[in-house]
Design an enzyme around this catalytic site. Structure first.
Site, short mmCIF file in Angstrom:
data_model
loop_
_atom_site.label_atom_id
_atom_site.label_comp_id
_atom_site.label_asym_id
_atom_site.label_seq_id
_atom_site.Cartn_x
_atom_site.Cartn_y
_atom_site.Cartn_z
N ASP A 139 14.67 -1.29 13.88
CA ASP A 139 15.42 -0.34 13.16
C ASP A 139 14.58 1.11 13.35
O ASP A 139 14.48 1.84 12.26
CB ASP A 139 15.72 -0.74 11.81
CG ASP A 139 16.85 0.09 11.05
OD1 ASP A 139 17.35 0.88 11.47
OD2 ASP A 139 16.84 0.03 9.77
N GLU A 192 0.87 -1.14 -0.11
CA GLU A 192 -0.04 -0.14 0.08
C GLU A 192 0.80 1.12 -0.07
O GLU A 192 1.84 1.33 0.67
CB GLU A 192 -0.84 -0.23 1.17
CG GLU A 192 -1.74 0.91 1.65
CD GLU A 192 -2.45 0.75 2.98
OE1 GLU A 192 -1.98 -0.05 3.62
OE2 GLU A 192 -3.33 1.69 3.01
#
Ligand code: ADP
Length: 309
Positions: free
Chosen positions: A215, A107
């Site tokens: 991260d 998306e």
């Protein structure tokens, strides 16, 4: 925790057209392609379909399909907590034509407008993700992940461990320290065992294991259509929640409102600041190993801080 197809990796396409057909029907065509810059590892594109719908595509060589398998699994694990939004994965695969490439289709996310309490909401949703159950994510242990993945382009070991401290020392610090050893002067090299010993003294076991983004810097969230932060590009694993918080502080930090809200939702244990440098040493070493010796002074400074604390 619900495990979807992406965790089991059962869906694999042999062309982008197949992925589009599965999601949107046989006659789906790409009307426009726009290159997106900003990533370190892959090529990224915005695809506009004939009906105006936009999709996001990452591509790399065929040999790097494992980047996308790992990324999709991490996004699925985060989505499975039902706490914080991630882009929906729409397809993944390898293509033989055009010289061959691997891809991950998802998306498109890209609102400009943030809700007025964006940072507070982000912090509360992240804290909720950290508090969510981790059943099924680490077969045979409490810390790690059901598959290895990547931190940037470096392989990240996710072997299952029963406890956090040995997991962090053996699967995070030690491999990066060993890889970086050739950069360091002998004084630093000799400190590797001392540093691992110090890590065992400084770190603490969490009350419970948490799913981490892994991260979490400012390039790895974007604003979604609900005007909240959506997580992207994870190096997900199950660990100590404070390792995610530490990473947010490494490259400039998030606004104070974020940390205040996180602290209210899930107070950090005393002594967090002394542990933060150890968690971030992992990421700095990874930057040294990936991008070269311009990161050496920061690594050396951080090692000195940890050993002198
Ligand atoms: P890399 O894997 O190379 O690090 P990133 O995940 O950082 O790539 O993505 C590259 C760029 O694309 C970044 O600018 C990022 O903000 C943007 N981006 C990532 N995911 C999406 C998405 N689902 N929709 C729109 N833009 C995205």
């Amino acid at each position: 925790m619900e495990q979807n197809n992406w965790i089991n990796d059962t869906m694999h396409c042999h062309s982008l057209e197949d992925a589009l057909a599965i999601q949107f029907g046989n006659n789906t065509r790409i009307a426009k392609t726009r290159r997106i810059h900003g990533g370190d590892i892959n090529q990224a594109f915005e695809l506009e379909l004939q009906d105006g719908m936009c999709l996001f595509l990452k591509a790399n060589t065929k040999e790097h399909l494992s980047f996308f398998t790992a990324e999709a699994a991490g996004l699925a694990a985060i989505a499975g907590t039902d706490t914080i939004r991630t882009p929906e994965i729409l397809g993944k695969g390898t293509v033989e034509e055009d010289g061959g490439y691997s891809f991950l289709l998802m998306e498109f996310v890209g609102e400009k407008q943030r809700r007025h309490d964006f940072w507070e909401t982000f912090a509360c949703e992240l804290a909720a993700m950290h508090q969510a159950g981790t059943d099924g994510l680490v077969p045979g242990g409490n810390y790690g992940f059901f598959q290895d993945n990547y931190i940037g382009a470096s392989r990240q070991q996710n072997t299952a461990y029963g406890s956090w401290i040995p997991f962090f020392c053996n699967c995070r610090l030690k491999p990066q320290l060993q890889k970086a050893a050739h950069y360091c002067n002998p004084g630093v090299k000799e400190k590797i065992p001392v540093l691992l010993g110090r890590a065992k003294e400084i770190l603490i076991e969490p009350d419970k294991p948490s799913l981490l983004h892994g991260d979490l810097w400012s390039g790895n969230f974007i604003t979604g259509k609900d005007h909240t932060a959506w997580l992207i590009d994870p190096a997900a694993y199950v660990g100590h929640a404070e390792a995610d918080l530490a990473m947010t502080e490494l490259f400039g930090g998030f606004p104070k409102a974020f940390y205040d809200a996180y602290q209210t939702a899930a107070p950090l244990a005393p002594g967090y600041k002394s542990r933060r440098d150890l968690y971030n040493l992992y990421h700095l070493l990874n930057h040294l190993n990936l991008f070269g010796k311009s990161y050496l002074p920061s690594v050396e400074r951080m090692i000195a801080n940890i050993l002198n604390a």
